[in-house]
Design a protein around this motif. Structure first.
Motif, PDB file in Angstrom:
ATOM      1  N   THR A 225      32.497  40.323  39.688  1.00  0.00           N
ATOM      2  CA  THR A 225      32.796  40.388  38.150  1.00  0.00           C
ATOM      3  C   THR A 225      33.666  41.275  38.010  1.00  0.00           C
ATOM      4  N   ALA A 226      33.135  42.816  38.180  1.00  0.00           N
ATOM      5  CA  ALA A 226      33.784  43.981  38.025  1.00  0.00           C
ATOM      6  C   ALA A 226      35.167  44.014  38.562  1.00  0.00           C
ATOM      7  N   ALA A 227      35.289  43.611  39.947  1.00  0.00           N
ATOM      8  CA  ALA A 227      36.775  43.147  40.584  1.00  0.00           C
ATOM      9  C   ALA A 227      37.529  42.282  39.685  1.00  0.00           C
ATOM     10  N   GLN A 228      37.013  41.220  39.310  1.00  0.00           N
ATOM     11  CA  GLN A 228      37.694  40.380  38.708  1.00  0.00           C
ATOM     12  C   GLN A 228      38.375  40.676  37.318  1.00  0.00           C
ATOM     13  N   GLU A 229      37.374  41.715  36.724  1.00  0.00           N
ATOM     14  CA  GLU A 229      37.908  42.118  35.406  1.00  0.00           C
ATOM     15  C   GLU A 229      39.162  43.277  35.533  1.00  0.00           C
ATOM     16  N   GLU A 230      39.100  44.113  36.624  1.00  0.00           N
ATOM     17  CA  GLU A 230      40.101  45.022  37.042  1.00  0.00           C
ATOM     18  C   GLU A 230      41.368  44.084  37.472  1.00  0.00           C
ATOM     19  N   CYS A 231      41.157  43.098  37.952  1.00  0.00           N
ATOM     20  CA  CYS A 231      42.381  42.222  38.519  1.00  0.00           C
ATOM     21  C   CYS A 231      42.975  41.549  37.242  1.00  0.00           C
ATOM     22  N   CYS A 232      42.249  41.193  36.054  1.00  0.00           N
ATOM     23  CA  CYS A 232      42.999  40.783  35.153  1.00  0.00           C
ATOM     24  C   CYS A 232      43.219  41.714  33.879  1.00  0.00           C
ATOM     25  N   GLN A 233      43.005  43.038  34.285  1.00  0.00           N
ATOM     26  CA  GLN A 233      43.609  43.680  33.026  1.00  0.00           C
ATOM     27  C   GLN A 233      45.104  43.880  33.129  1.00  0.00           C
ATOM     28  N   PRO A 234      45.806  43.745  31.843  1.00  0.00           N
ATOM     29  CA  PRO A 234      47.013  44.020  31.656  1.00  0.00           C
ATOM     30  C   PRO A 234      47.443  45.176  32.083  1.00  0.00           C
TER      31      PRO A 234
END
Length: 304
Positions: free
Chosen positions: A180-189
């Motif tokens: 989840t943490a990596a996905q959040e980073e991946c989706c950050q503008p």
């Protein structure tokens, strides 16, 4: 386990994690590894002096292992390269990577890393999903990082034993949170040029660290970053530069500084030029004169 013997250290790292090429200065070397198991999750505490770990294509073929790993820097600085991305981590930051594909860790000066390892089969990610998440820095100050970083930090220090059922739940829960943490980073503008800029900065840094390699070239840079030579040329072109010219400029500047350093007074120009990758003194002399407007010998005389 603690050792000051580099050979023992390399064997220990390979036995604990996966087959890796390890580059480190053998003098004044020291390293420690401590591990703890939570069901199918292995947590490891690793400290050592500056070094580079490489999981090369050859090693992935010869010694295949399917693992998902998270590296969290506790002290020092880490640089993780995988799947065409490079991320830099400071204390408290972490990133995800996989052992089935090539990766590189650069760690310095004296560093402390916590590594969390799961069997790949225990993680519900497709390979394409994984390739989107690797080598993305999750900052300790990010919303998810503020929650997960302290949890990972305290895992090895927890007193007592966790029940088998609790360990299984803990291992699975932490894997889900890490993803989840990596996905959040991946989706950050983010700045659309940020990835290219980071890659360019890291390639230039790599050049500065390998000036003594006579084979340093765009091809070698591409190999180190697991990208194509064409990609290297494209990255440098985005910043109105070329890899070859950047290598030459850094080598010339390193030679210029070495020529006038008092400690190098007894050394010949040939010796200094050779140290920084100029195999031919005449080539060095012409390049130096064109850049600094005077010959190396005259420049050295003027600045003694």
């Amino acid at each position: 386990m603690r050792t000051t013997a580099l050979d023992t250290w390399i064997d220990t790292i390979r036995d604990t994690f996966v087959a890796l090429d390890v580059a480190a200065e053998p003098t004044h070397f020291t390293g420690t590894v401590h591990t703890r198991q939570f069901a199918h999750l292995m947590a490891a505490d690793v400290t050592a002096t500056s070094q580079t770990f490489r999981r090369t294509p050859r090693l992935t073929n010869l010694h295949p292992r399917e693992l998902m790993q998270i590296g969290m820097v506790v002290a020092g600085e880490g640089q993780l390269i995988q799947d065409g991305r490079t991320c830099t981590l400071g204390p408290g930051d972490f990133a995800l990577y996989e052992s089935s594909r090539p990766f590189t860790w650069n760690l310095h000066p004296e560093w402390h890393l916590r590594v969390f390892t799961w069997p790949r089969a225990a993680v519900s990610l497709t390979e394409s999903q994984s390739q989107e998440l690797t080598a993305r820095t999750v900052r300790s100050t990010s919303p998810v990082g503020q929650l997960l970083s302290p949890m990972l930090s305290s895992l090895l220090a927890a007193d007592g034993e966790v029940s088998s059922g609790g360990a299984i739940g803990l291992a699975g829960g932490l894997a889900d949170l890490a993803i989840t943490a990596a996905q959040e980073e991946c989706c950050q503008p983010e700045d659309p040029d940020a990835g290219v800029r980071d890659l360019y900065v890291n390639m230039v840094r790599y050049i500065g660290q390998h000036l003594d390699d006579p084979d340093l070239s765009p091809t070698n840079i591409a190999r180190a970053f697991f990208v194509s030579t064409r990609t290297v040329h494209r990255v440098f072109a985005r910043f109105d530069a070329t890899a070859a010219a950047t290598i030459r400029e850094h080598r010339l500047e390193a030679c210029r500084q070495a020529m006038v350093a008092p400690r190098n007074t007894p050394r010949s120009l040939t010796d200094i030029a050779t140290q920084f990758g100029f195999a031919d003194l005449s080539v060095f002399s012409r390049a130096f004169t064109a850049t600094y407007g005077t010959s190396p010998s005259r420049y050295r005389e003027q600045h003694r």
